[in-house]
Design a protein around this motif. Structure first.
Motif, PDB file in Angstrom:
ATOM      1  N   ILE A 327       0.834  -1.210   0.000  1.00  0.00           N
ATOM      2  CA  ILE A 327       0.000   0.000   0.000  1.00  0.00           C
ATOM      3  C   ILE A 327       0.866   1.255   0.000  1.00  0.00           C
ATOM      4  N   VAL A 328       1.948   1.249   0.819  1.00  0.00           N
ATOM      5  CA  VAL A 328       2.817   2.429   0.881  1.00  0.00           C
ATOM      6  C   VAL A 328       3.455   2.647  -0.485  1.00  0.00           C
ATOM      7  N   ALA A 329       3.856   1.563  -1.152  1.00  0.00           N
ATOM      8  CA  ALA A 329       4.476   1.691  -2.475  1.00  0.00           C
ATOM      9  C   ALA A 329       3.486   2.317  -3.460  1.00  0.00           C
ATOM     10  N   LEU A 330       2.253   1.784  -3.485  1.00  0.00           N
ATOM     11  CA  LEU A 330       1.254   2.314  -4.415  1.00  0.00           C
ATOM     12  C   LEU A 330       0.939   3.771  -4.105  1.00  0.00           C
ATOM     13  N   ALA A 331       0.808   4.071  -2.825  1.00  0.00           N
ATOM     14  CA  ALA A 331       0.495   5.451  -2.435  1.00  0.00           C
ATOM     15  C   ALA A 331       1.615   6.387  -2.862  1.00  0.00           C
ATOM     16  N   ILE A 459      -5.040  -7.988  -2.084  1.00  0.00           N
ATOM     17  CA  ILE A 459      -4.065  -8.533  -3.036  1.00  0.00           C
ATOM     18  C   ILE A 459      -4.781  -8.904  -4.344  1.00  0.00           C
ATOM     19  N   SER A 460      -6.047  -9.314  -4.261  1.00  0.00           N
ATOM     20  CA  SER A 460      -6.813  -9.582  -5.488  1.00  0.00           C
ATOM     21  C   SER A 460      -6.862  -8.341  -6.354  1.00  0.00           C
ATOM     22  N   SER A 461      -7.132  -7.196  -5.723  1.00  0.00           N
ATOM     23  CA  SER A 461      -7.335  -5.992  -6.524  1.00  0.00           C
ATOM     24  C   SER A 461      -6.043  -5.539  -7.188  1.00  0.00           C
ATOM     25  N   VAL A 462      -4.900  -5.811  -6.555  1.00  0.00           N
ATOM     26  CA  VAL A 462      -3.626  -5.431  -7.175  1.00  0.00           C
ATOM     27  C   VAL A 462      -3.445  -6.206  -8.493  1.00  0.00           C
ATOM     28  N   PHE A 463      -3.919  -7.458  -8.508  1.00  0.00           N
ATOM     29  CA  PHE A 463      -3.659  -8.292  -9.676  1.00  0.00           C
ATOM     30  C   PHE A 463      -4.833  -8.383 -10.655  1.00  0.00           C
ATOM     31  N   ASN A 464      -5.992  -7.813 -10.311  1.00  0.00           N
ATOM     32  CA  ASN A 464      -7.098  -7.865 -11.274  1.00  0.00           C
ATOM     33  C   ASN A 464      -7.320  -6.493 -11.919  1.00  0.00           C
ATOM     34  N   GLY A 465      -6.344  -5.634 -11.832  1.00  0.00           N
ATOM     35  CA  GLY A 465      -6.477  -4.332 -12.477  1.00  0.00           C
ATOM     36  C   GLY A 465      -7.125  -3.290 -11.592  1.00  0.00           C
ATOM     37  N   GLY A 466      -7.128  -3.548 -10.284  1.00  0.00           N
ATOM     38  CA  GLY A 466      -7.591  -2.510  -9.364  1.00  0.00           C
ATOM     39  C   GLY A 466      -9.069  -2.552  -9.044  1.00  0.00           C
ATOM     40  N   ILE A 467      -9.683  -3.720  -9.153  1.00  0.00           N
ATOM     41  CA  ILE A 467     -11.116  -3.803  -8.842  1.00  0.00           C
ATOM     42  C   ILE A 467     -11.295  -4.433  -7.466  1.00  0.00           C
ATOM     43  N   ILE A 468     -12.087  -3.750  -6.617  1.00  0.00           N
ATOM     44  CA  ILE A 468     -12.420  -4.325  -5.314  1.00  0.00           C
ATOM     45  C   ILE A 468     -13.783  -5.002  -5.469  1.00  0.00           C
ATOM     46  N   TYR A 469     -13.780  -6.341  -5.381  1.00  0.00           N
ATOM     47  CA  TYR A 469     -15.051  -7.073  -5.416  1.00  0.00           C
ATOM     48  C   TYR A 469     -15.540  -7.292  -3.998  1.00  0.00           C
ATOM     49  N   VAL A 496     -10.194   0.949  -7.809  1.00  0.00           N
ATOM     50  CA  VAL A 496      -9.288   1.826  -7.075  1.00  0.00           C
ATOM     51  C   VAL A 496      -8.677   2.847  -8.034  1.00  0.00           C
ATOM     52  N   ASP A 497      -8.403   4.011  -7.468  1.00  0.00           N
ATOM     53  CA  ASP A 497      -7.973   5.141  -8.278  1.00  0.00           C
ATOM     54  C   ASP A 497      -6.442   5.141  -8.382  1.00  0.00           C
ATOM     55  N   ILE A 498      -5.887   4.131  -9.040  1.00  0.00           N
ATOM     56  CA  ILE A 498      -4.430   4.029  -9.155  1.00  0.00           C
ATOM     57  C   ILE A 498      -4.087   3.705 -10.614  1.00  0.00           C
ATOM     58  N   THR A 499      -3.115   4.399 -11.125  1.00  0.00           N
ATOM     59  CA  THR A 499      -2.708   4.208 -12.524  1.00  0.00           C
ATOM     60  C   THR A 499      -2.227   2.772 -12.754  1.00  0.00           C
ATOM     61  N   GLN A 500      -2.602   2.223 -13.911  1.00  0.00           N
ATOM     62  CA  GLN A 500      -2.197   0.847 -14.227  1.00  0.00           C
ATOM     63  C   GLN A 500      -0.678   0.696 -14.200  1.00  0.00           C
ATOM     64  N   ALA A 501       0.040   1.698 -14.702  1.00  0.00           N
ATOM     65  CA  ALA A 501       1.503   1.617 -14.753  1.00  0.00           C
ATOM     66  C   ALA A 501       2.081   1.415 -13.355  1.00  0.00           C
ATOM     67  N   HIS A 502       1.499   2.098 -12.383  1.00  0.00           N
ATOM     68  CA  HIS A 502       1.977   1.954 -11.008  1.00  0.00           C
ATOM     69  C   HIS A 502       1.664   0.583 -10.453  1.00  0.00           C
ATOM     70  N   LEU A 503       0.475   0.073 -10.799  1.00  0.00           N
ATOM     71  CA  LEU A 503       0.134  -1.287 -10.367  1.00  0.00           C
ATOM     72  C   LEU A 503       1.137  -2.275 -10.953  1.00  0.00           C
ATOM     73  N   GLU A 504       1.525  -2.043 -12.239  1.00  0.00           N
ATOM     74  CA  GLU A 504       2.456  -2.953 -12.908  1.00  0.00           C
ATOM     75  C   GLU A 504       3.810  -2.981 -12.194  1.00  0.00           C
ATOM     76  N   ILE A 505       4.277  -1.801 -11.760  1.00  0.00           N
ATOM     77  CA  ILE A 505       5.572  -1.734 -11.066  1.00  0.00           C
ATOM     78  C   ILE A 505       5.531  -2.601  -9.803  1.00  0.00           C
ATOM     79  N   VAL A 506       4.430  -2.450  -9.052  1.00  0.00           N
ATOM     80  CA  VAL A 506       4.314  -3.207  -7.804  1.00  0.00           C
ATOM     81  C   VAL A 506       4.164  -4.698  -8.092  1.00  0.00           C
TER      82      VAL A 506
END
Lengths: 606, 375
Positions: A327-331, A459-469, A496-506
């Motif tokens: 979370i700290v990394a994404l933030a 952790i699901s949302s990090v890997f499904n493109g940022g969707i919280i189910y 979640v309001d996070i750029t895909q590129a940032h999700l990819e880095i994490v």
């Protein structure tokens, strides 16, 4: 005699009305008298005969409770015949003798039995259940002496059967006798005293659907209370079946992995939020409660220091520890406070305000960028990033990713966890936030608390493109898959309001955690597909210890909680897991191997 | 306070009727709850004695002041009782799905019982103070209809259909005794009667079931029809002489539902037969006719209408309960006044009987300055 307040006209009108009213009253009373004459004198003999032969009794026919299935249609909870001992109070000749006999024959507690009999004293012809689910031996004994036990009736009724014993106890729940408050609440309009209703889990959440509709028959009995014939019958409507999203084999693997430990495992389908497994340890076999709750067993379970009744997956609140670095990394990336190329020197400690914050690796990590900091779980890197962000920004992303609030699972009760902020602390403790607390918050310590199901959702949302189910454990409810009443589609709570590129880095870094040299999660590595994950080691006592395992010799209840969250396969996520082992020590050595077993069981079957 | 003339005018007949009814009620409850008591159940008939002692105390208190004084308290009493009804809906105790009781530690009260009196009081004031030459048209009736409708609606929300109907019937009965313009009443009544079938859609399932059962008792002998069948068997099997005290088999075997409250009359009818039932009915008939007589003899319109209202509360409760347990009306859950078990009911009705006594005692007295304004 109207002196002042009636004029002659009114008096005349009023008196006429009184006369008419008198006539009406007389007429209605005469109707009642005629009715009574008809009932009591004309038809009296007929009714007298009816009352003398009034041996009509109402018998309940309890409905068959619905089954609970796993996602592949395997039976998890069903019914099997249960031989129950009933007593019809009216037909008992000598109550204390009967209770003594029953105590001698089947070890029935005479005191509680007498209580049950008195409680239903108002309807002496209604059978009172004294013993549920008798063993074969008991049944044989009672049948043998039945002639000497007037008033005793054996009924075969469907009894609940938990096919795999303690499997998924916390999710499935158990049955118990309906309490007086529940009866009075009006929420169970079809229930009667003595009914078994769901007390927790699926059994409670789907009580109305599972229970079905009560039937009944009106029967005529002879002087001994034996049934002569059925006069009318209303068949019960059997309960609906509930199909869950959990996978029996995966659940079994999860429980075996936790056997003998305390902890919880949640496995979700990251693309839908469906719960694939939900285990909490220690667990309980609900079959123990089927024959009515045995007081000693219940006491033992309820008072155990291990709290086996607690569903740790939903209500266990633990510090997220190093997993929180995600979370700290994404933030940091999203807020522009972290440049992924920037490297920081980790000497093994960090000074702030005269206080020394150590890295778990005492000798330090040297120069680390974001990728290496996540892979090797460098604390010093995140101390600095956390300081740049400040606690309130961190809190915003923690909430965005589902912490601090229950996830909304359809079964059972959850705890919210805790995401601290400046204003929260001021309100709660009346003291302002200390910067040192931001430092420990950025590695998931201080006040931060999360539940395993929140971790799995995150952790699901990090890997499904940022969707919280919204996590769901119910697939469908109804008679069968082809004939179902409700089906549950995935429910997106937010993106979640996070750029895909940032999700990819994490994501890349989390792949590194498992697959690169020096990664902390290497024990969950597979050859056939790529696993990504993050370890965490949550402090139980104040001191941050060496994560490499030097805390081997300290007492178990001071040992750290081990976390591991993971997803596989990364290219096409099919399963996300969150594992916590209480006092398990290091996440990488204790929790990560469990993830490997789970992936093995779910992805590599056949 | 009471002067000598008041004591001379003490209405012994009313008191005697009440004492007889109280005695019969307690004896009957002794039998109705005999079985429960034997199995360690509660002493319901003893509680009823306490309620009656409290009831008679309230009865006496209600005779100590001139009922005129109530004129100024009518609205406060009315709105206080409506407030209690709202309180019931907010914090009332829920039993078997309906919210009717306010819990005060060891005792709970049922405000709807007291609302009945307050409605009668407020209506007696409304019409008692009005211009006596006036013929009431439909516009004049809107205010009293609102006064009736507000508590009726609140009680319907509990939900308690029986009490709602009973309260409405008792309150509307007062209107019969004022000078109505019948044409304009018809304007009001016709649409209401035409709309009444729509009520069906507001009823709860169990209420619909009771009405269907009433129309066709054999439809569901297992469920809703069971009670009324058992009640008819109990009453009918009593025959002319009855089965004897404590010898009612239906009662003993607890075939009757609610046999200490709604179906208490069935217990009496089974054990004391036609003879006992008729004696009880005749006592009730005397009470009602005596009450109408008091209304007629009252010295002013307020007193007359108050007496009429009190009588109609009792009357409709007697008729509907007996008709209900004998299968002439659907089961709506109305207890028999002064006879069934129930603390709030006994205290409330004894309070209203105290007012009736009050009116009766002062039938010869001139207006003592606190009287109605002459118009």
């Amino acid at each position: 005699m109207k002196i002042s307040n009636f004029d002659p006209v009114s008096v005349r009108i009023f008196n006429t009305r009184i006369r008419n009213a008198t006539l009406l009253v007389l007429a209605l009373f005469i109707v009642l008298v005629i009715r009574l004459w008809f009932l009591q004198v004309v038809s009296g003999p007929v009714y007298r005969a009816k009352s003398e032969h009034n041996r009509l009794r109402l018998h309940d026919i309890p409905p068959v409770r619905g089954m609970i299935l796993d996602r592949n249609g395997n039976l998890l909870v069903g019914n099997r015949p249960s031989f129950d001992l009933f007593v019809i109070p009216e037909d008992v000749r000598d109550r204390s003798k009967l209770l003594q006999d029953l105590q001698r024959l089947v070890c029935l507690d005479p005191q509680s039995a007498a209580q049950r009999l008195s409680a239903s004293a108002t309807v002496p012809f209604r059978p009172v259940c004294l013993l549920k689910d008798m063993s074969r031996d008991m049944l044989a004994i009672v049948e043998m002496y039945k002639f000497n036990l007037p008033g005793v009736v054996i009924k075969v009724e469907p009894g609940r059967h938990y096919v795999y014993g303690d499997l998924a106890f916390h999710l499935l729940g158990y049955l118990g006798e309906i309490s007086e408050e529940q009866l009075d609440s009006g929420q169970y309009p079809d229930s009667k005293p003595g009914d078994m209703i769901g007390k927790s889990g699926v059994e409670a959440s789907w009580q109305t659907s599972l229970s079905g509709l009560r039937g009944g028959e009106q029967i005529e009995v002879d002087a001994e209370g034996r049934k002569i014939r059925t006069i009318s019958i209303r068949l019960p409507g059997s309960g609906s079946n509930v199909c869950l999203t959990i996978d029996k084999d995966l659940q079994l693997t999860a429980q075996n992995a936790l056997a003998g430990k305390k902890g919880a495992i949640v496995a979700l389908d990251p693309t839908s939020g469906q719960v694939l497994a939900l285990a909490s340890s220690p667990t309980v076999d609900p079959n123990l409660f089927v024959g009515g709750t045995n007081k000693t067993i219940w006491k033992e379970i309820a008072q155990s220091n291990d709290f086996p009744l607690q569903n740790r997956a939903l209500t266990g609140q633990y510090p997220p520890a190093s997993v929180f670095k995600i979370i700290v990394a994404l933030a940091g990336l999203e807020e522009g406070r972290i440049d992924s190329r920037e490297a920081i020197f980790c000497p093994g400690y960090y000074f702030l305000g005269g206080h020394r914050f150590g890295c778990w690796r005492k000798q330090g990590h040297g120069r680390v960028d974001l990728h290496r900091a996540l892979v090797q779980s460098c604390d010093v890197y995140f101390y600095q990033m956390g300081k740049r962000l400040g606690v309130d920004r961190i809190a915003r992303y923690a909430r965005m990713l589902g912490f601090g609030k229950e996830t909304g699972l359809d079964i059972g009760h959850e705890k919210d966890g805790l995401v601290p902020t400046r204003s929260w602390k001021l309100k709660k403790y009346g003291v302002p936030w200390q910067e040192g607390e931001t430092i420990s918050t950025s590695i998931g310590q201080s006040f931060m608390l999360v539940t395993p199901i929140q971790m799995a959702t995150m952790i699901s949302s990090v890997f499904n493109g940022g969707i919280i189910y919204r996590p769901q454990a119910t697939k469908w409810v109804g008679k069968s898959e082809a004939n179902k009443d409700h089906e549950f589609a995935p429910e997106v709570i937010r993106k979640v309001d996070i750029t895909q590129a940032h999700l990819e880095i994490v994501k890349k870094a989390l792949i590194g955690v498992v697959n690169e040299g020096g990664g902390t999660g290497s024990k969950s590595r597979f050859v056939n597909f790529t696993v990504a994950g993050k370890t965490g080691t949550a402090q139980v006592v104040g001191l941050k210890k060496d994560e490499s395992g030097s805390n081997k010799y300290i007492p178990v209840h001071y040992k750290d909680h081990a976390w591991f969250v993971a997803v596989a396969p990364v290219e096409d996520p099919k399963i996300a897991v969150a594992i916590v082992v209480e006092h398990g020590g290091h996440g990488g050595s204790t929790a990560a191997p469990i993830a490997k077993e789970l992936f093995q069981a779910y992805l590599m079957r056949e | 306070m009471l002067d000598r003339r008041l004591i001379e005018n003490w209405d012994w007949i009313l008191l005697l009727l009440l004492l007889l009814l109280a005695a019969i009620s307690i004896v009957n409850l002794y039998s109705a709850t005999y079985q429960i008591r034997n199995m360690g159940g509660s002493q319901i008939f003893v509680k009823q004695i306490y309620w009656y002692l409290l009831g008679f105390s309230v009865f006496l208190i209600m005779t100590t002041f001139n009922y005129y004084k109530l004129l100024q308290f009518a609205y406060p009493v009315y709105f206080a009782s409506v407030a209690l009804l709202i309180l019931v809906l907010l914090i009332g105790k829920t039993t078997s799905g309906s919210q009717r009781w306010l819990d005060f530690g060891p005792i709970s009260i049922q405000p709807s019982e007291f609302v009945k009196i307050s409605i009668v009081l407020v209506l007696a004031k409304f019409f008692g103070e009005g211009d006596r030459y006036h013929e009431y048209g439909w516009l004049d009736l809107l205010a009293p209809l609102f006064l009736i409708g507000l508590p009726a609606f609140l009680i319907l929300k509990q939900p308690d259909l029986g009490t709602t109907l009973h309260l409405t019937a008792a309150a509307l009965s007062i209107l019969i005794f004022v000078r109505l313009n019948w044409k304009s009443v018809a304007i009001l009544a016709v649409p209401v009667i035409c709309m009444s079938p729509l009520v069906w859609f507001v009823l709860k399932d169990y209420q619909k079931a009771r009405i269907l059962i009433f129309l066709n008792p054999d439809m569901d002998p297992l469920g809703a029809g069971y009670h009324i069948n058992q009640s008819k068997i109990a009453i009918g099997s009593g025959q002319f002489w009855g089965k004897g005290f404590l010898h009612g088999t239906q009662t003993r075997l607890q075939f009757l539902p609610e046999q200490h409250t709604d179906f208490a009359f069935s217990v009496l009818a089974e054990e004391w037969g036609f003879l006992g039932s008729i004696i009880l009915l005749v006592l009730y008939l005397f009470l009602v006719l005596w009450g109408l007589n008091i209304a007629k003899a009252a010295k002013n319109r307020f007193g007359s209408l108050l007496a009429v209202g009190i009588v109609s509360i009792a009357f409709w409760q007697i008729v509907t309960n007996v008709a209900m347990v004998t299968g002439l009306l659907p089961v709506v859950g109305i207890p028999l006044v002064l006879f069934s078990y129930g603390g709030s009911s006994i205290v409330a009705i004894m309070a209203s009987m105290g007012l009736l006594m009050n009116i009766s005692m002062r039938r010869f007295m001139f207006s003592d300055g606190a009287g109605l304004p002459e118009k």
